[in-house]
Structure formats: structure tokens, C-alpha cells
Design a protein around this motif. Structure first.
Motif, mmCIF file in Angstrom:
data_model
loop_
_atom_site.group_PDB
_atom_site.id
_atom_site.type_symbol
_atom_site.label_atom_id
_atom_site.label_comp_id
_atom_site.label_asym_id
_atom_site.label_seq_id
_atom_site.Cartn_x
_atom_site.Cartn_y
_atom_site.Cartn_z
ATOM 1 N N GLN A 199 -0.406 5.350 -7.072
ATOM 2 C CA GLN A 199 -0.763 4.608 -5.867
ATOM 3 C C GLN A 199 -0.771 3.118 -6.193
ATOM 4 O OE1 GLN A 199 -4.400 7.283 -4.827
ATOM 5 N NE2 GLN A 199 -3.767 6.308 -2.925
ATOM 6 N N PHE A 200 -0.088 2.344 -5.388
ATOM 7 C CA PHE A 200 -0.009 0.901 -5.589
ATOM 8 C C PHE A 200 -0.586 0.191 -4.370
ATOM 9 C CE2 PHE A 200 4.053 2.257 -7.854
ATOM 10 C CZ PHE A 200 3.402 2.427 -9.057
ATOM 11 N N LYS A 201 -1.637 -0.580 -4.602
ATOM 12 C CA LYS A 201 -2.225 -1.350 -3.516
ATOM 13 C C LYS A 201 -2.492 -2.759 -4.016
ATOM 14 C CE LYS A 201 -5.578 -1.214 0.193
ATOM 15 N NZ LYS A 201 -6.594 -0.410 0.909
ATOM 16 N N SER A 202 -1.986 -3.753 -3.280
ATOM 17 C CA SER A 202 -2.155 -5.126 -3.736
ATOM 18 C C SER A 202 -1.920 -6.109 -2.609
ATOM 19 C CB SER A 202 -1.184 -5.433 -4.885
ATOM 20 O OG SER A 202 0.152 -5.446 -4.391
ATOM 21 N N CYS A 203 -2.430 -7.312 -2.802
ATOM 22 C CA CYS A 203 -2.042 -8.482 -2.006
ATOM 23 C C CYS A 203 -1.980 -9.636 -2.995
ATOM 24 C CB CYS A 203 -3.027 -8.744 -0.879
ATOM 25 S SG CYS A 203 -4.764 -8.681 -1.334
ATOM 26 N N SER A 204 -0.902 -10.379 -2.975
ATOM 27 C CA SER A 204 -0.703 -11.372 -4.035
ATOM 28 C C SER A 204 0.079 -12.577 -3.549
ATOM 29 C CB SER A 204 0.025 -10.729 -5.219
ATOM 30 O OG SER A 204 1.299 -10.242 -4.823
ATOM 31 N N LEU A 205 0.009 -13.624 -4.346
ATOM 32 C CA LEU A 205 0.756 -14.864 -4.122
ATOM 33 C C LEU A 205 1.514 -15.190 -5.392
ATOM 34 C CD1 LEU A 205 1.481 -17.635 -2.890
ATOM 35 C CD2 LEU A 205 -0.751 -18.463 -3.652
ATOM 36 N N SER A 206 2.809 -15.440 -5.261
ATOM 37 C CA SER A 206 3.633 -15.811 -6.417
ATOM 38 C C SER A 206 4.379 -17.099 -6.121
ATOM 39 C CB SER A 206 4.637 -14.699 -6.743
ATOM 40 O OG SER A 206 3.980 -13.509 -7.109
ATOM 41 N N LEU A 207 4.500 -17.948 -7.140
ATOM 42 C CA LEU A 207 5.136 -19.253 -6.999
ATOM 43 C C LEU A 207 6.266 -19.413 -7.994
ATOM 44 C CD1 LEU A 207 1.882 -21.413 -6.914
ATOM 45 C CD2 LEU A 207 3.217 -20.707 -4.929
ATOM 46 N N GLY A 240 -5.319 -2.986 -6.814
ATOM 47 C CA GLY A 240 -6.147 -1.792 -6.849
ATOM 48 C C GLY A 240 -5.359 -0.566 -7.240
ATOM 49 N N HIS A 241 -6.063 0.543 -7.399
ATOM 50 C CA HIS A 241 -5.468 1.824 -7.800
ATOM 51 C C HIS A 241 -4.689 1.657 -9.108
ATOM 52 C CE1 HIS A 241 -6.889 3.755 -4.202
ATOM 53 N NE2 HIS A 241 -6.307 2.859 -3.443
ATOM 54 N N ASP A 242 -3.469 2.170 -9.170
ATOM 55 C CA ASP A 242 -2.700 2.133 -10.417
ATOM 56 C C ASP A 242 -2.030 0.785 -10.658
ATOM 57 O OD1 ASP A 242 -3.091 4.904 -11.175
ATOM 58 O OD2 ASP A 242 -1.843 5.392 -9.453
ATOM 59 N N MET A 243 -2.136 -0.126 -9.704
ATOM 60 C CA MET A 243 -1.448 -1.412 -9.825
ATOM 61 C C MET A 243 -1.959 -2.230 -11.010
ATOM 62 S SD MET A 243 0.983 -2.597 -7.864
ATOM 63 C CE MET A 243 1.950 -4.099 -7.856
ATOM 64 N N THR A 244 -3.238 -2.095 -11.345
ATOM 65 C CA THR A 244 -3.791 -2.900 -12.437
ATOM 66 C C THR A 244 -3.160 -2.547 -13.781
ATOM 67 O OG1 THR A 244 -5.592 -1.313 -12.741
ATOM 68 C CG2 THR A 244 -6.008 -3.162 -11.280
ATOM 69 N N ASN A 245 -2.607 -1.342 -13.914
ATOM 70 C CA ASN A 245 -2.040 -0.922 -15.197
ATOM 71 C C ASN A 245 -0.814 -1.729 -15.610
ATOM 72 O OD1 ASN A 245 -3.976 1.054 -15.399
ATOM 73 N ND2 ASN A 245 -2.682 2.670 -14.578
ATOM 74 N N TYR A 246 -0.225 -2.456 -14.667
ATOM 75 C CA TYR A 246 0.925 -3.289 -15.015
ATOM 76 C C TYR A 246 0.514 -4.543 -15.777
ATOM 77 C CZ TYR A 246 4.063 -0.595 -12.042
ATOM 78 O OH TYR A 246 4.818 0.403 -11.504
ATOM 79 N N PHE A 247 -0.738 -4.932 -15.659
ATOM 80 C CA PHE A 247 -1.147 -6.237 -16.155
ATOM 81 C C PHE A 247 -2.149 -6.203 -17.304
ATOM 82 C CE2 PHE A 247 -0.151 -6.486 -11.630
ATOM 83 C CZ PHE A 247 0.847 -7.453 -11.640
ATOM 84 N N ILE A 248 -3.135 -5.312 -17.233
ATOM 85 C CA ILE A 248 -4.215 -5.312 -18.209
ATOM 86 C C ILE A 248 -4.528 -3.891 -18.619
ATOM 87 C CG2 ILE A 248 -5.260 -7.436 -17.346
ATOM 88 C CD1 ILE A 248 -7.213 -5.757 -15.769
ATOM 89 N N GLU A 249 -5.417 -3.766 -19.588
ATOM 90 C CA GLU A 249 -5.891 -2.443 -19.974
ATOM 91 C C GLU A 249 -6.568 -1.799 -18.772
ATOM 92 O OE1 GLU A 249 -5.380 -0.844 -22.865
ATOM 93 O OE2 GLU A 249 -4.131 -2.551 -23.390
ATOM 94 N N PRO A 250 -6.471 -0.474 -18.641
ATOM 95 C CA PRO A 250 -7.068 0.186 -17.474
ATOM 96 C C PRO A 250 -8.525 -0.192 -17.283
ATOM 97 C CG PRO A 250 -5.730 1.738 -18.724
ATOM 98 C CD PRO A 250 -5.799 0.464 -19.544
ATOM 99 N N LEU A 251 -8.891 -0.491 -16.043
ATOM 100 C CA LEU A 251 -10.267 -0.826 -15.721
ATOM 101 C C LEU A 251 -11.114 0.442 -15.676
ATOM 102 C CD1 LEU A 251 -9.566 -3.393 -12.879
ATOM 103 C CD2 LEU A 251 -10.287 -3.905 -15.199
ATOM 104 N N PRO A 252 -12.429 0.314 -15.847
ATOM 105 C CA PRO A 252 -13.290 1.503 -15.845
ATOM 106 C C PRO A 252 -13.301 2.233 -14.511
ATOM 107 C CG PRO A 252 -14.586 -0.510 -15.874
ATOM 108 C CD PRO A 252 -13.180 -0.903 -16.137
ATOM 109 N N ASP A 269 0.870 -1.170 0.000
ATOM 110 C CA ASP A 269 0.000 0.000 0.000
ATOM 111 C C ASP A 269 0.911 1.225 0.000
ATOM 112 O OD1 ASP A 269 -1.997 1.845 0.142
ATOM 113 O OD2 ASP A 269 -2.916 1.056 1.976
ATOM 114 N N LEU A 270 1.215 1.731 -1.189
ATOM 115 C CA LEU A 270 2.223 2.781 -1.347
ATOM 116 C C LEU A 270 1.682 3.933 -2.180
ATOM 117 C CD1 LEU A 270 5.278 0.516 -2.305
ATOM 118 C CD2 LEU A 270 4.887 1.588 -0.082
#
Length: 373
Positions: free
Chosen positions: A165-173, A128-140, A105-106
Motif C-alpha cells: 500500500q502506497f499513500k503519500s503527498c509530497s513536493l519535489s523540486l 504512510g503505509h509501505d511508502m516509508t520503506n523507500y526512504f528509511i528503516e521501517p518505522l515502528p 493512495d494505491l
């Protein structure tokens, strides 16, 4: 053990927005360097990025008086944003040396650019926030979205814009963790990858979101933390696989219901083109809300009920215009228009011709398709 398919996920670094993330090059030496140890490989991927944007380890933040001792988790690694560079914190915990849970949460005050190597990771998160822009087209909107991703070995450039703003919770393997956990759950690596690939930002999976938020808020004691986070990781994978399956089943069932609603509505509409076919009337006849009826038509036929009605009326009117000597005024009444003017306007909007011009042209060129402009 089943070999992990290379290209099964449809959300990969190739879909990352070039504004934020850019793949620079492949490096044959990178594979050997990064595979030397999973712990160091994961740390060497995340920590340089955190340092670049202005985060410091919790011990340094504590020495500077930026956080209190109680704010530091007993397990994993906590990083705190330098107040001069922004605000917030990031935490990650490495589990079994090859899996990692991350919460962030930054907010950044200034632009930062990082260039470095990535490690091979397969994962998913609630972003959430701007974090989604790393992966997909901007959400509405900026709502938290479940997104799956896959990183491969390469050099990359990451841009963090000022005020992002970067907000996330994730799991990586890591790949070997994927194989181990799939065996533990009684599924194949392909099953986990397939479920991850379904997370495209549109699936809600509320139970999975809730479980992810739980590990963000949890503060287990030092002795219990390893067991807690290991159990949480397994829970997230179970909820992922089960949630995607349930959501897919629900969507399939909804598709059948949509088709049935549209069929019933279509039959009534075609049999009553001369009657009132307002949305309110259809609600009463079909015993459905307007929202449910409109959603069914949009998902099943790609149109709205009223657009469908207009098309049916014009198509029926076109056949009447070419069949006998029925007056245009009477044809207008047969298809539900109170006056010839309103009918002519609607007919021309769809065909590009007035009813009289349509009748004249089509009778002169009978080989043309009925509603060709």
C-alpha cells in the motif's frame, strides 16, 4: 546565486531499502537526455512507474468506466489503478515547469518491477503505509511520517511487492526551482536543503502535515488551480523552514529542561539512598509525573530513574565495603535495602560478585577499579 551543496541532505537514495529500491548504475548520457526539458523529465520519471504497477491515465479509466468524470481533477494529471491490478489513484501537478506536487493512495494486487532512469529531484513528503520503506528503516508503526529525500541522475530498479500500500503527498523540486524559490522566500538554497534533511520520520510538524493534506483534498476550478497550487507550494516551503526551526528550538529547550530535572533528581537520590526512592516518591518530591521523569532520564542520561538509583546504591555500597569494618547488613540498610539478601542479589547483578567476595577481592587487589568485574 548560491551554489547548491551536493551532499547536504542526509536522506538520499543511498538510504533507500534495497528490498524496494536499488541503484543500478550511473549513465553519463542520462544527464543530457533528462535535462532537455523539465516537464518531460518529470513525466518520464513518474509515468513509466505508474504504468508498470498498473495505473492508466484518467481518460482511459473514464472510457473503461472505472471512474466518473467528476473524479478527475481540472489541473495536473490523474492516474487510476486498473481494477485487475489493484485499487486507488495517483495525481501529480507540475508547477512552473520544474516543481511537482504529488498525491498517491494505491494498493497493489500483484508484484511489479520497474527499471529506468531517475531525474534530479529534491523534495519531501508525508508518507504512510509501505511508502516509508523507500526512504528509511521501517518505522515502528504505519503512521504518516515526514521524510526528505534527494534523487540524482542514475538508472534504478524499483520493486513493488504484491499487496503493498502506497499513500503519500509530497513536493519535489528541480535544482533551478530550489534556487528560484529560495530567492523568493528570502533564504538560501542551503536553508531549504538543511530543513529537508531534518525530515527523518521523527518530526511531527503538524501544520506542515495539515497543509499537505489540504492540497490532496482540494479541487480548485480550472481557472484558479494554477494560482492555488503555486500558493500551496510556497506555503509548504514556508511551513517546512519555520516548522523545522521551531521544532529544533523546542527540542533544544526540552534538552535543557531534561538536564535540570535529572540534576535535581540526582541530588535528591544521592542524599537519600537509605530512604524510599520509588517512582511514586520521586513524583511527589519533584512534582513531576512518572512519564516526564522517565523521559527526562532516558533522553538526558540514556537510562531510567530506577536504574540510576540502583547504580548509585551499589557504587556507594562498594565504597562502604572497602571503608572500615561496617557489616554488610548495616551497609544494606544505608543504601535502602530492607534485608541483606535483597542487597546481595542487587549487588551481584551489577558487579558479578557478592558483597563479601567483592570486599575480599578488592582488598587483596587495591589497584583495580572499584567496580571492575
Amino acid at each position: 546565486m548560491e551554489k547548491v551543496p551536493e551532499k547536504i541532505t542526509n536522506i538520499t537514495e543511498n538510504h533507500f531499502s534495497s528490498k524496494w529500491y536499488k541503484k543500478l548504475s550511473e549513465d553519463p548520457e542520462l544527464l543530457t537526455e533528462q535535462s532537455s526539458g523539465d516537464l518531460s523529465a518529470i513525466r518520464n520519471t513518474f509515468e513509466p512507474i505508474l504504468q508498470t504497477i498498473g495505473c492508466v491515465p484518467s481518460k482511459e479509466a473514464l472510457d473503461q468506466g472505472w471512474i466518473s468524470k467528476t473524479a478527475i481533477r481540472s489541473y495536473g494529471s490523474t492516474w487510476v489503478m486498473n481494477p485487475a491490478r489493484g485499487s486507488g489513484e495517483c495525481w501529480y501537478g507540475i508547477i512552473d515547469s520544474d516543481a511537482v506536487l504529488i498525491s498517491m493512495d494505491l494498493k497493489l494486487n500483484e508484484r511489479a518491477i520497474y527499471r529506468g532512469p531517475s531525474v534530479e529531484l529534491i523534495g519531501f513528503g508525508c508518507y504512510g503505509h509501505d511508502m516509508t520503506n523507500y526512504f528509511i528503516e521501517p518505522l515502528p508503526d504505519k503512521r504518516p511520517a515526514l521524510i526528505g529525500y534527494r534523487w540524482t541522475y542514475h538508472l534504478f530498479q524499483q520493486i513493488c511487492e504484491a499487496h503493498a500500500q502506497f499513500k503519500s503527498c509530497s513536493l519535489s523540486l528541480r535544482p533551478k526551482a530550489l534556487e528560484r524559490y529560495s530567492c523568493l522566500l528570502g533564504v538560501t538554497p542551503k536553508d531549504i536543503l538543511s530543513a529537508i534533511s531534518q525530515l527523518d520520520g521523527t518530526r511531527e510538524l503538524s501544520k506542515l502535515k495539515e497543509a499537505m493534506n489540504e492540497f490532496v483534498d482540494a479541487r480548485p476550478s480550472k481557472n484558479c488551480a494554477p494560482a492555488y497550487y503555486h500558493a500551496k507550494l510556497i506555503e509548504l516551503l514556508v511551513l517546512l523552514i519555520d516548522g523545522v526551526h521551531r521544532d529544533h528550538t523546542a527540542r533544544s529547550s526540552r534538552s535543557v529542561q531534561d538536564w535540570e530535572i535529572c540534576e535535581e533528581a540526582s541530588q535528591y537520590i544521592k542524599a537519600n539512598l537509605d530512604q524510599d526512592l520509588s517512582t511514586r516518591t520521586l513524583e511527589k518530591v519533584l512534582h513531576l509525573s512518572a512519564a516526564r521523569l522517565i523521559d527526562a532520564f532516558r533522553r538526558s542520561r540514556g537510562t531510567t530513574p530506577q536504574d540510576f538509583i540502583r547504580k548509585q546504591r551499589v557504587e556507594f555500597a562498594a565504597m562502604q565495603l572497602l571503608d572500615g569494618n561496617e557489616t554488610i547488613c548495616n551497609i544494606a540498610k544505608h543504601v535502602g535495602y530492607a534485608n541483606q539478601g535483597a542487597f546481595s542479589e542487587a549487588f551481584k547483578a551489577m558487579t558479578g560478585l557478592t558483597p563479601s567476595r567483592f570486599r575480599r577481592d578488592k582488598l587483596s587487589h587495591p589497584c583495580q577499579n572499584l567496580l571492575d568485574r
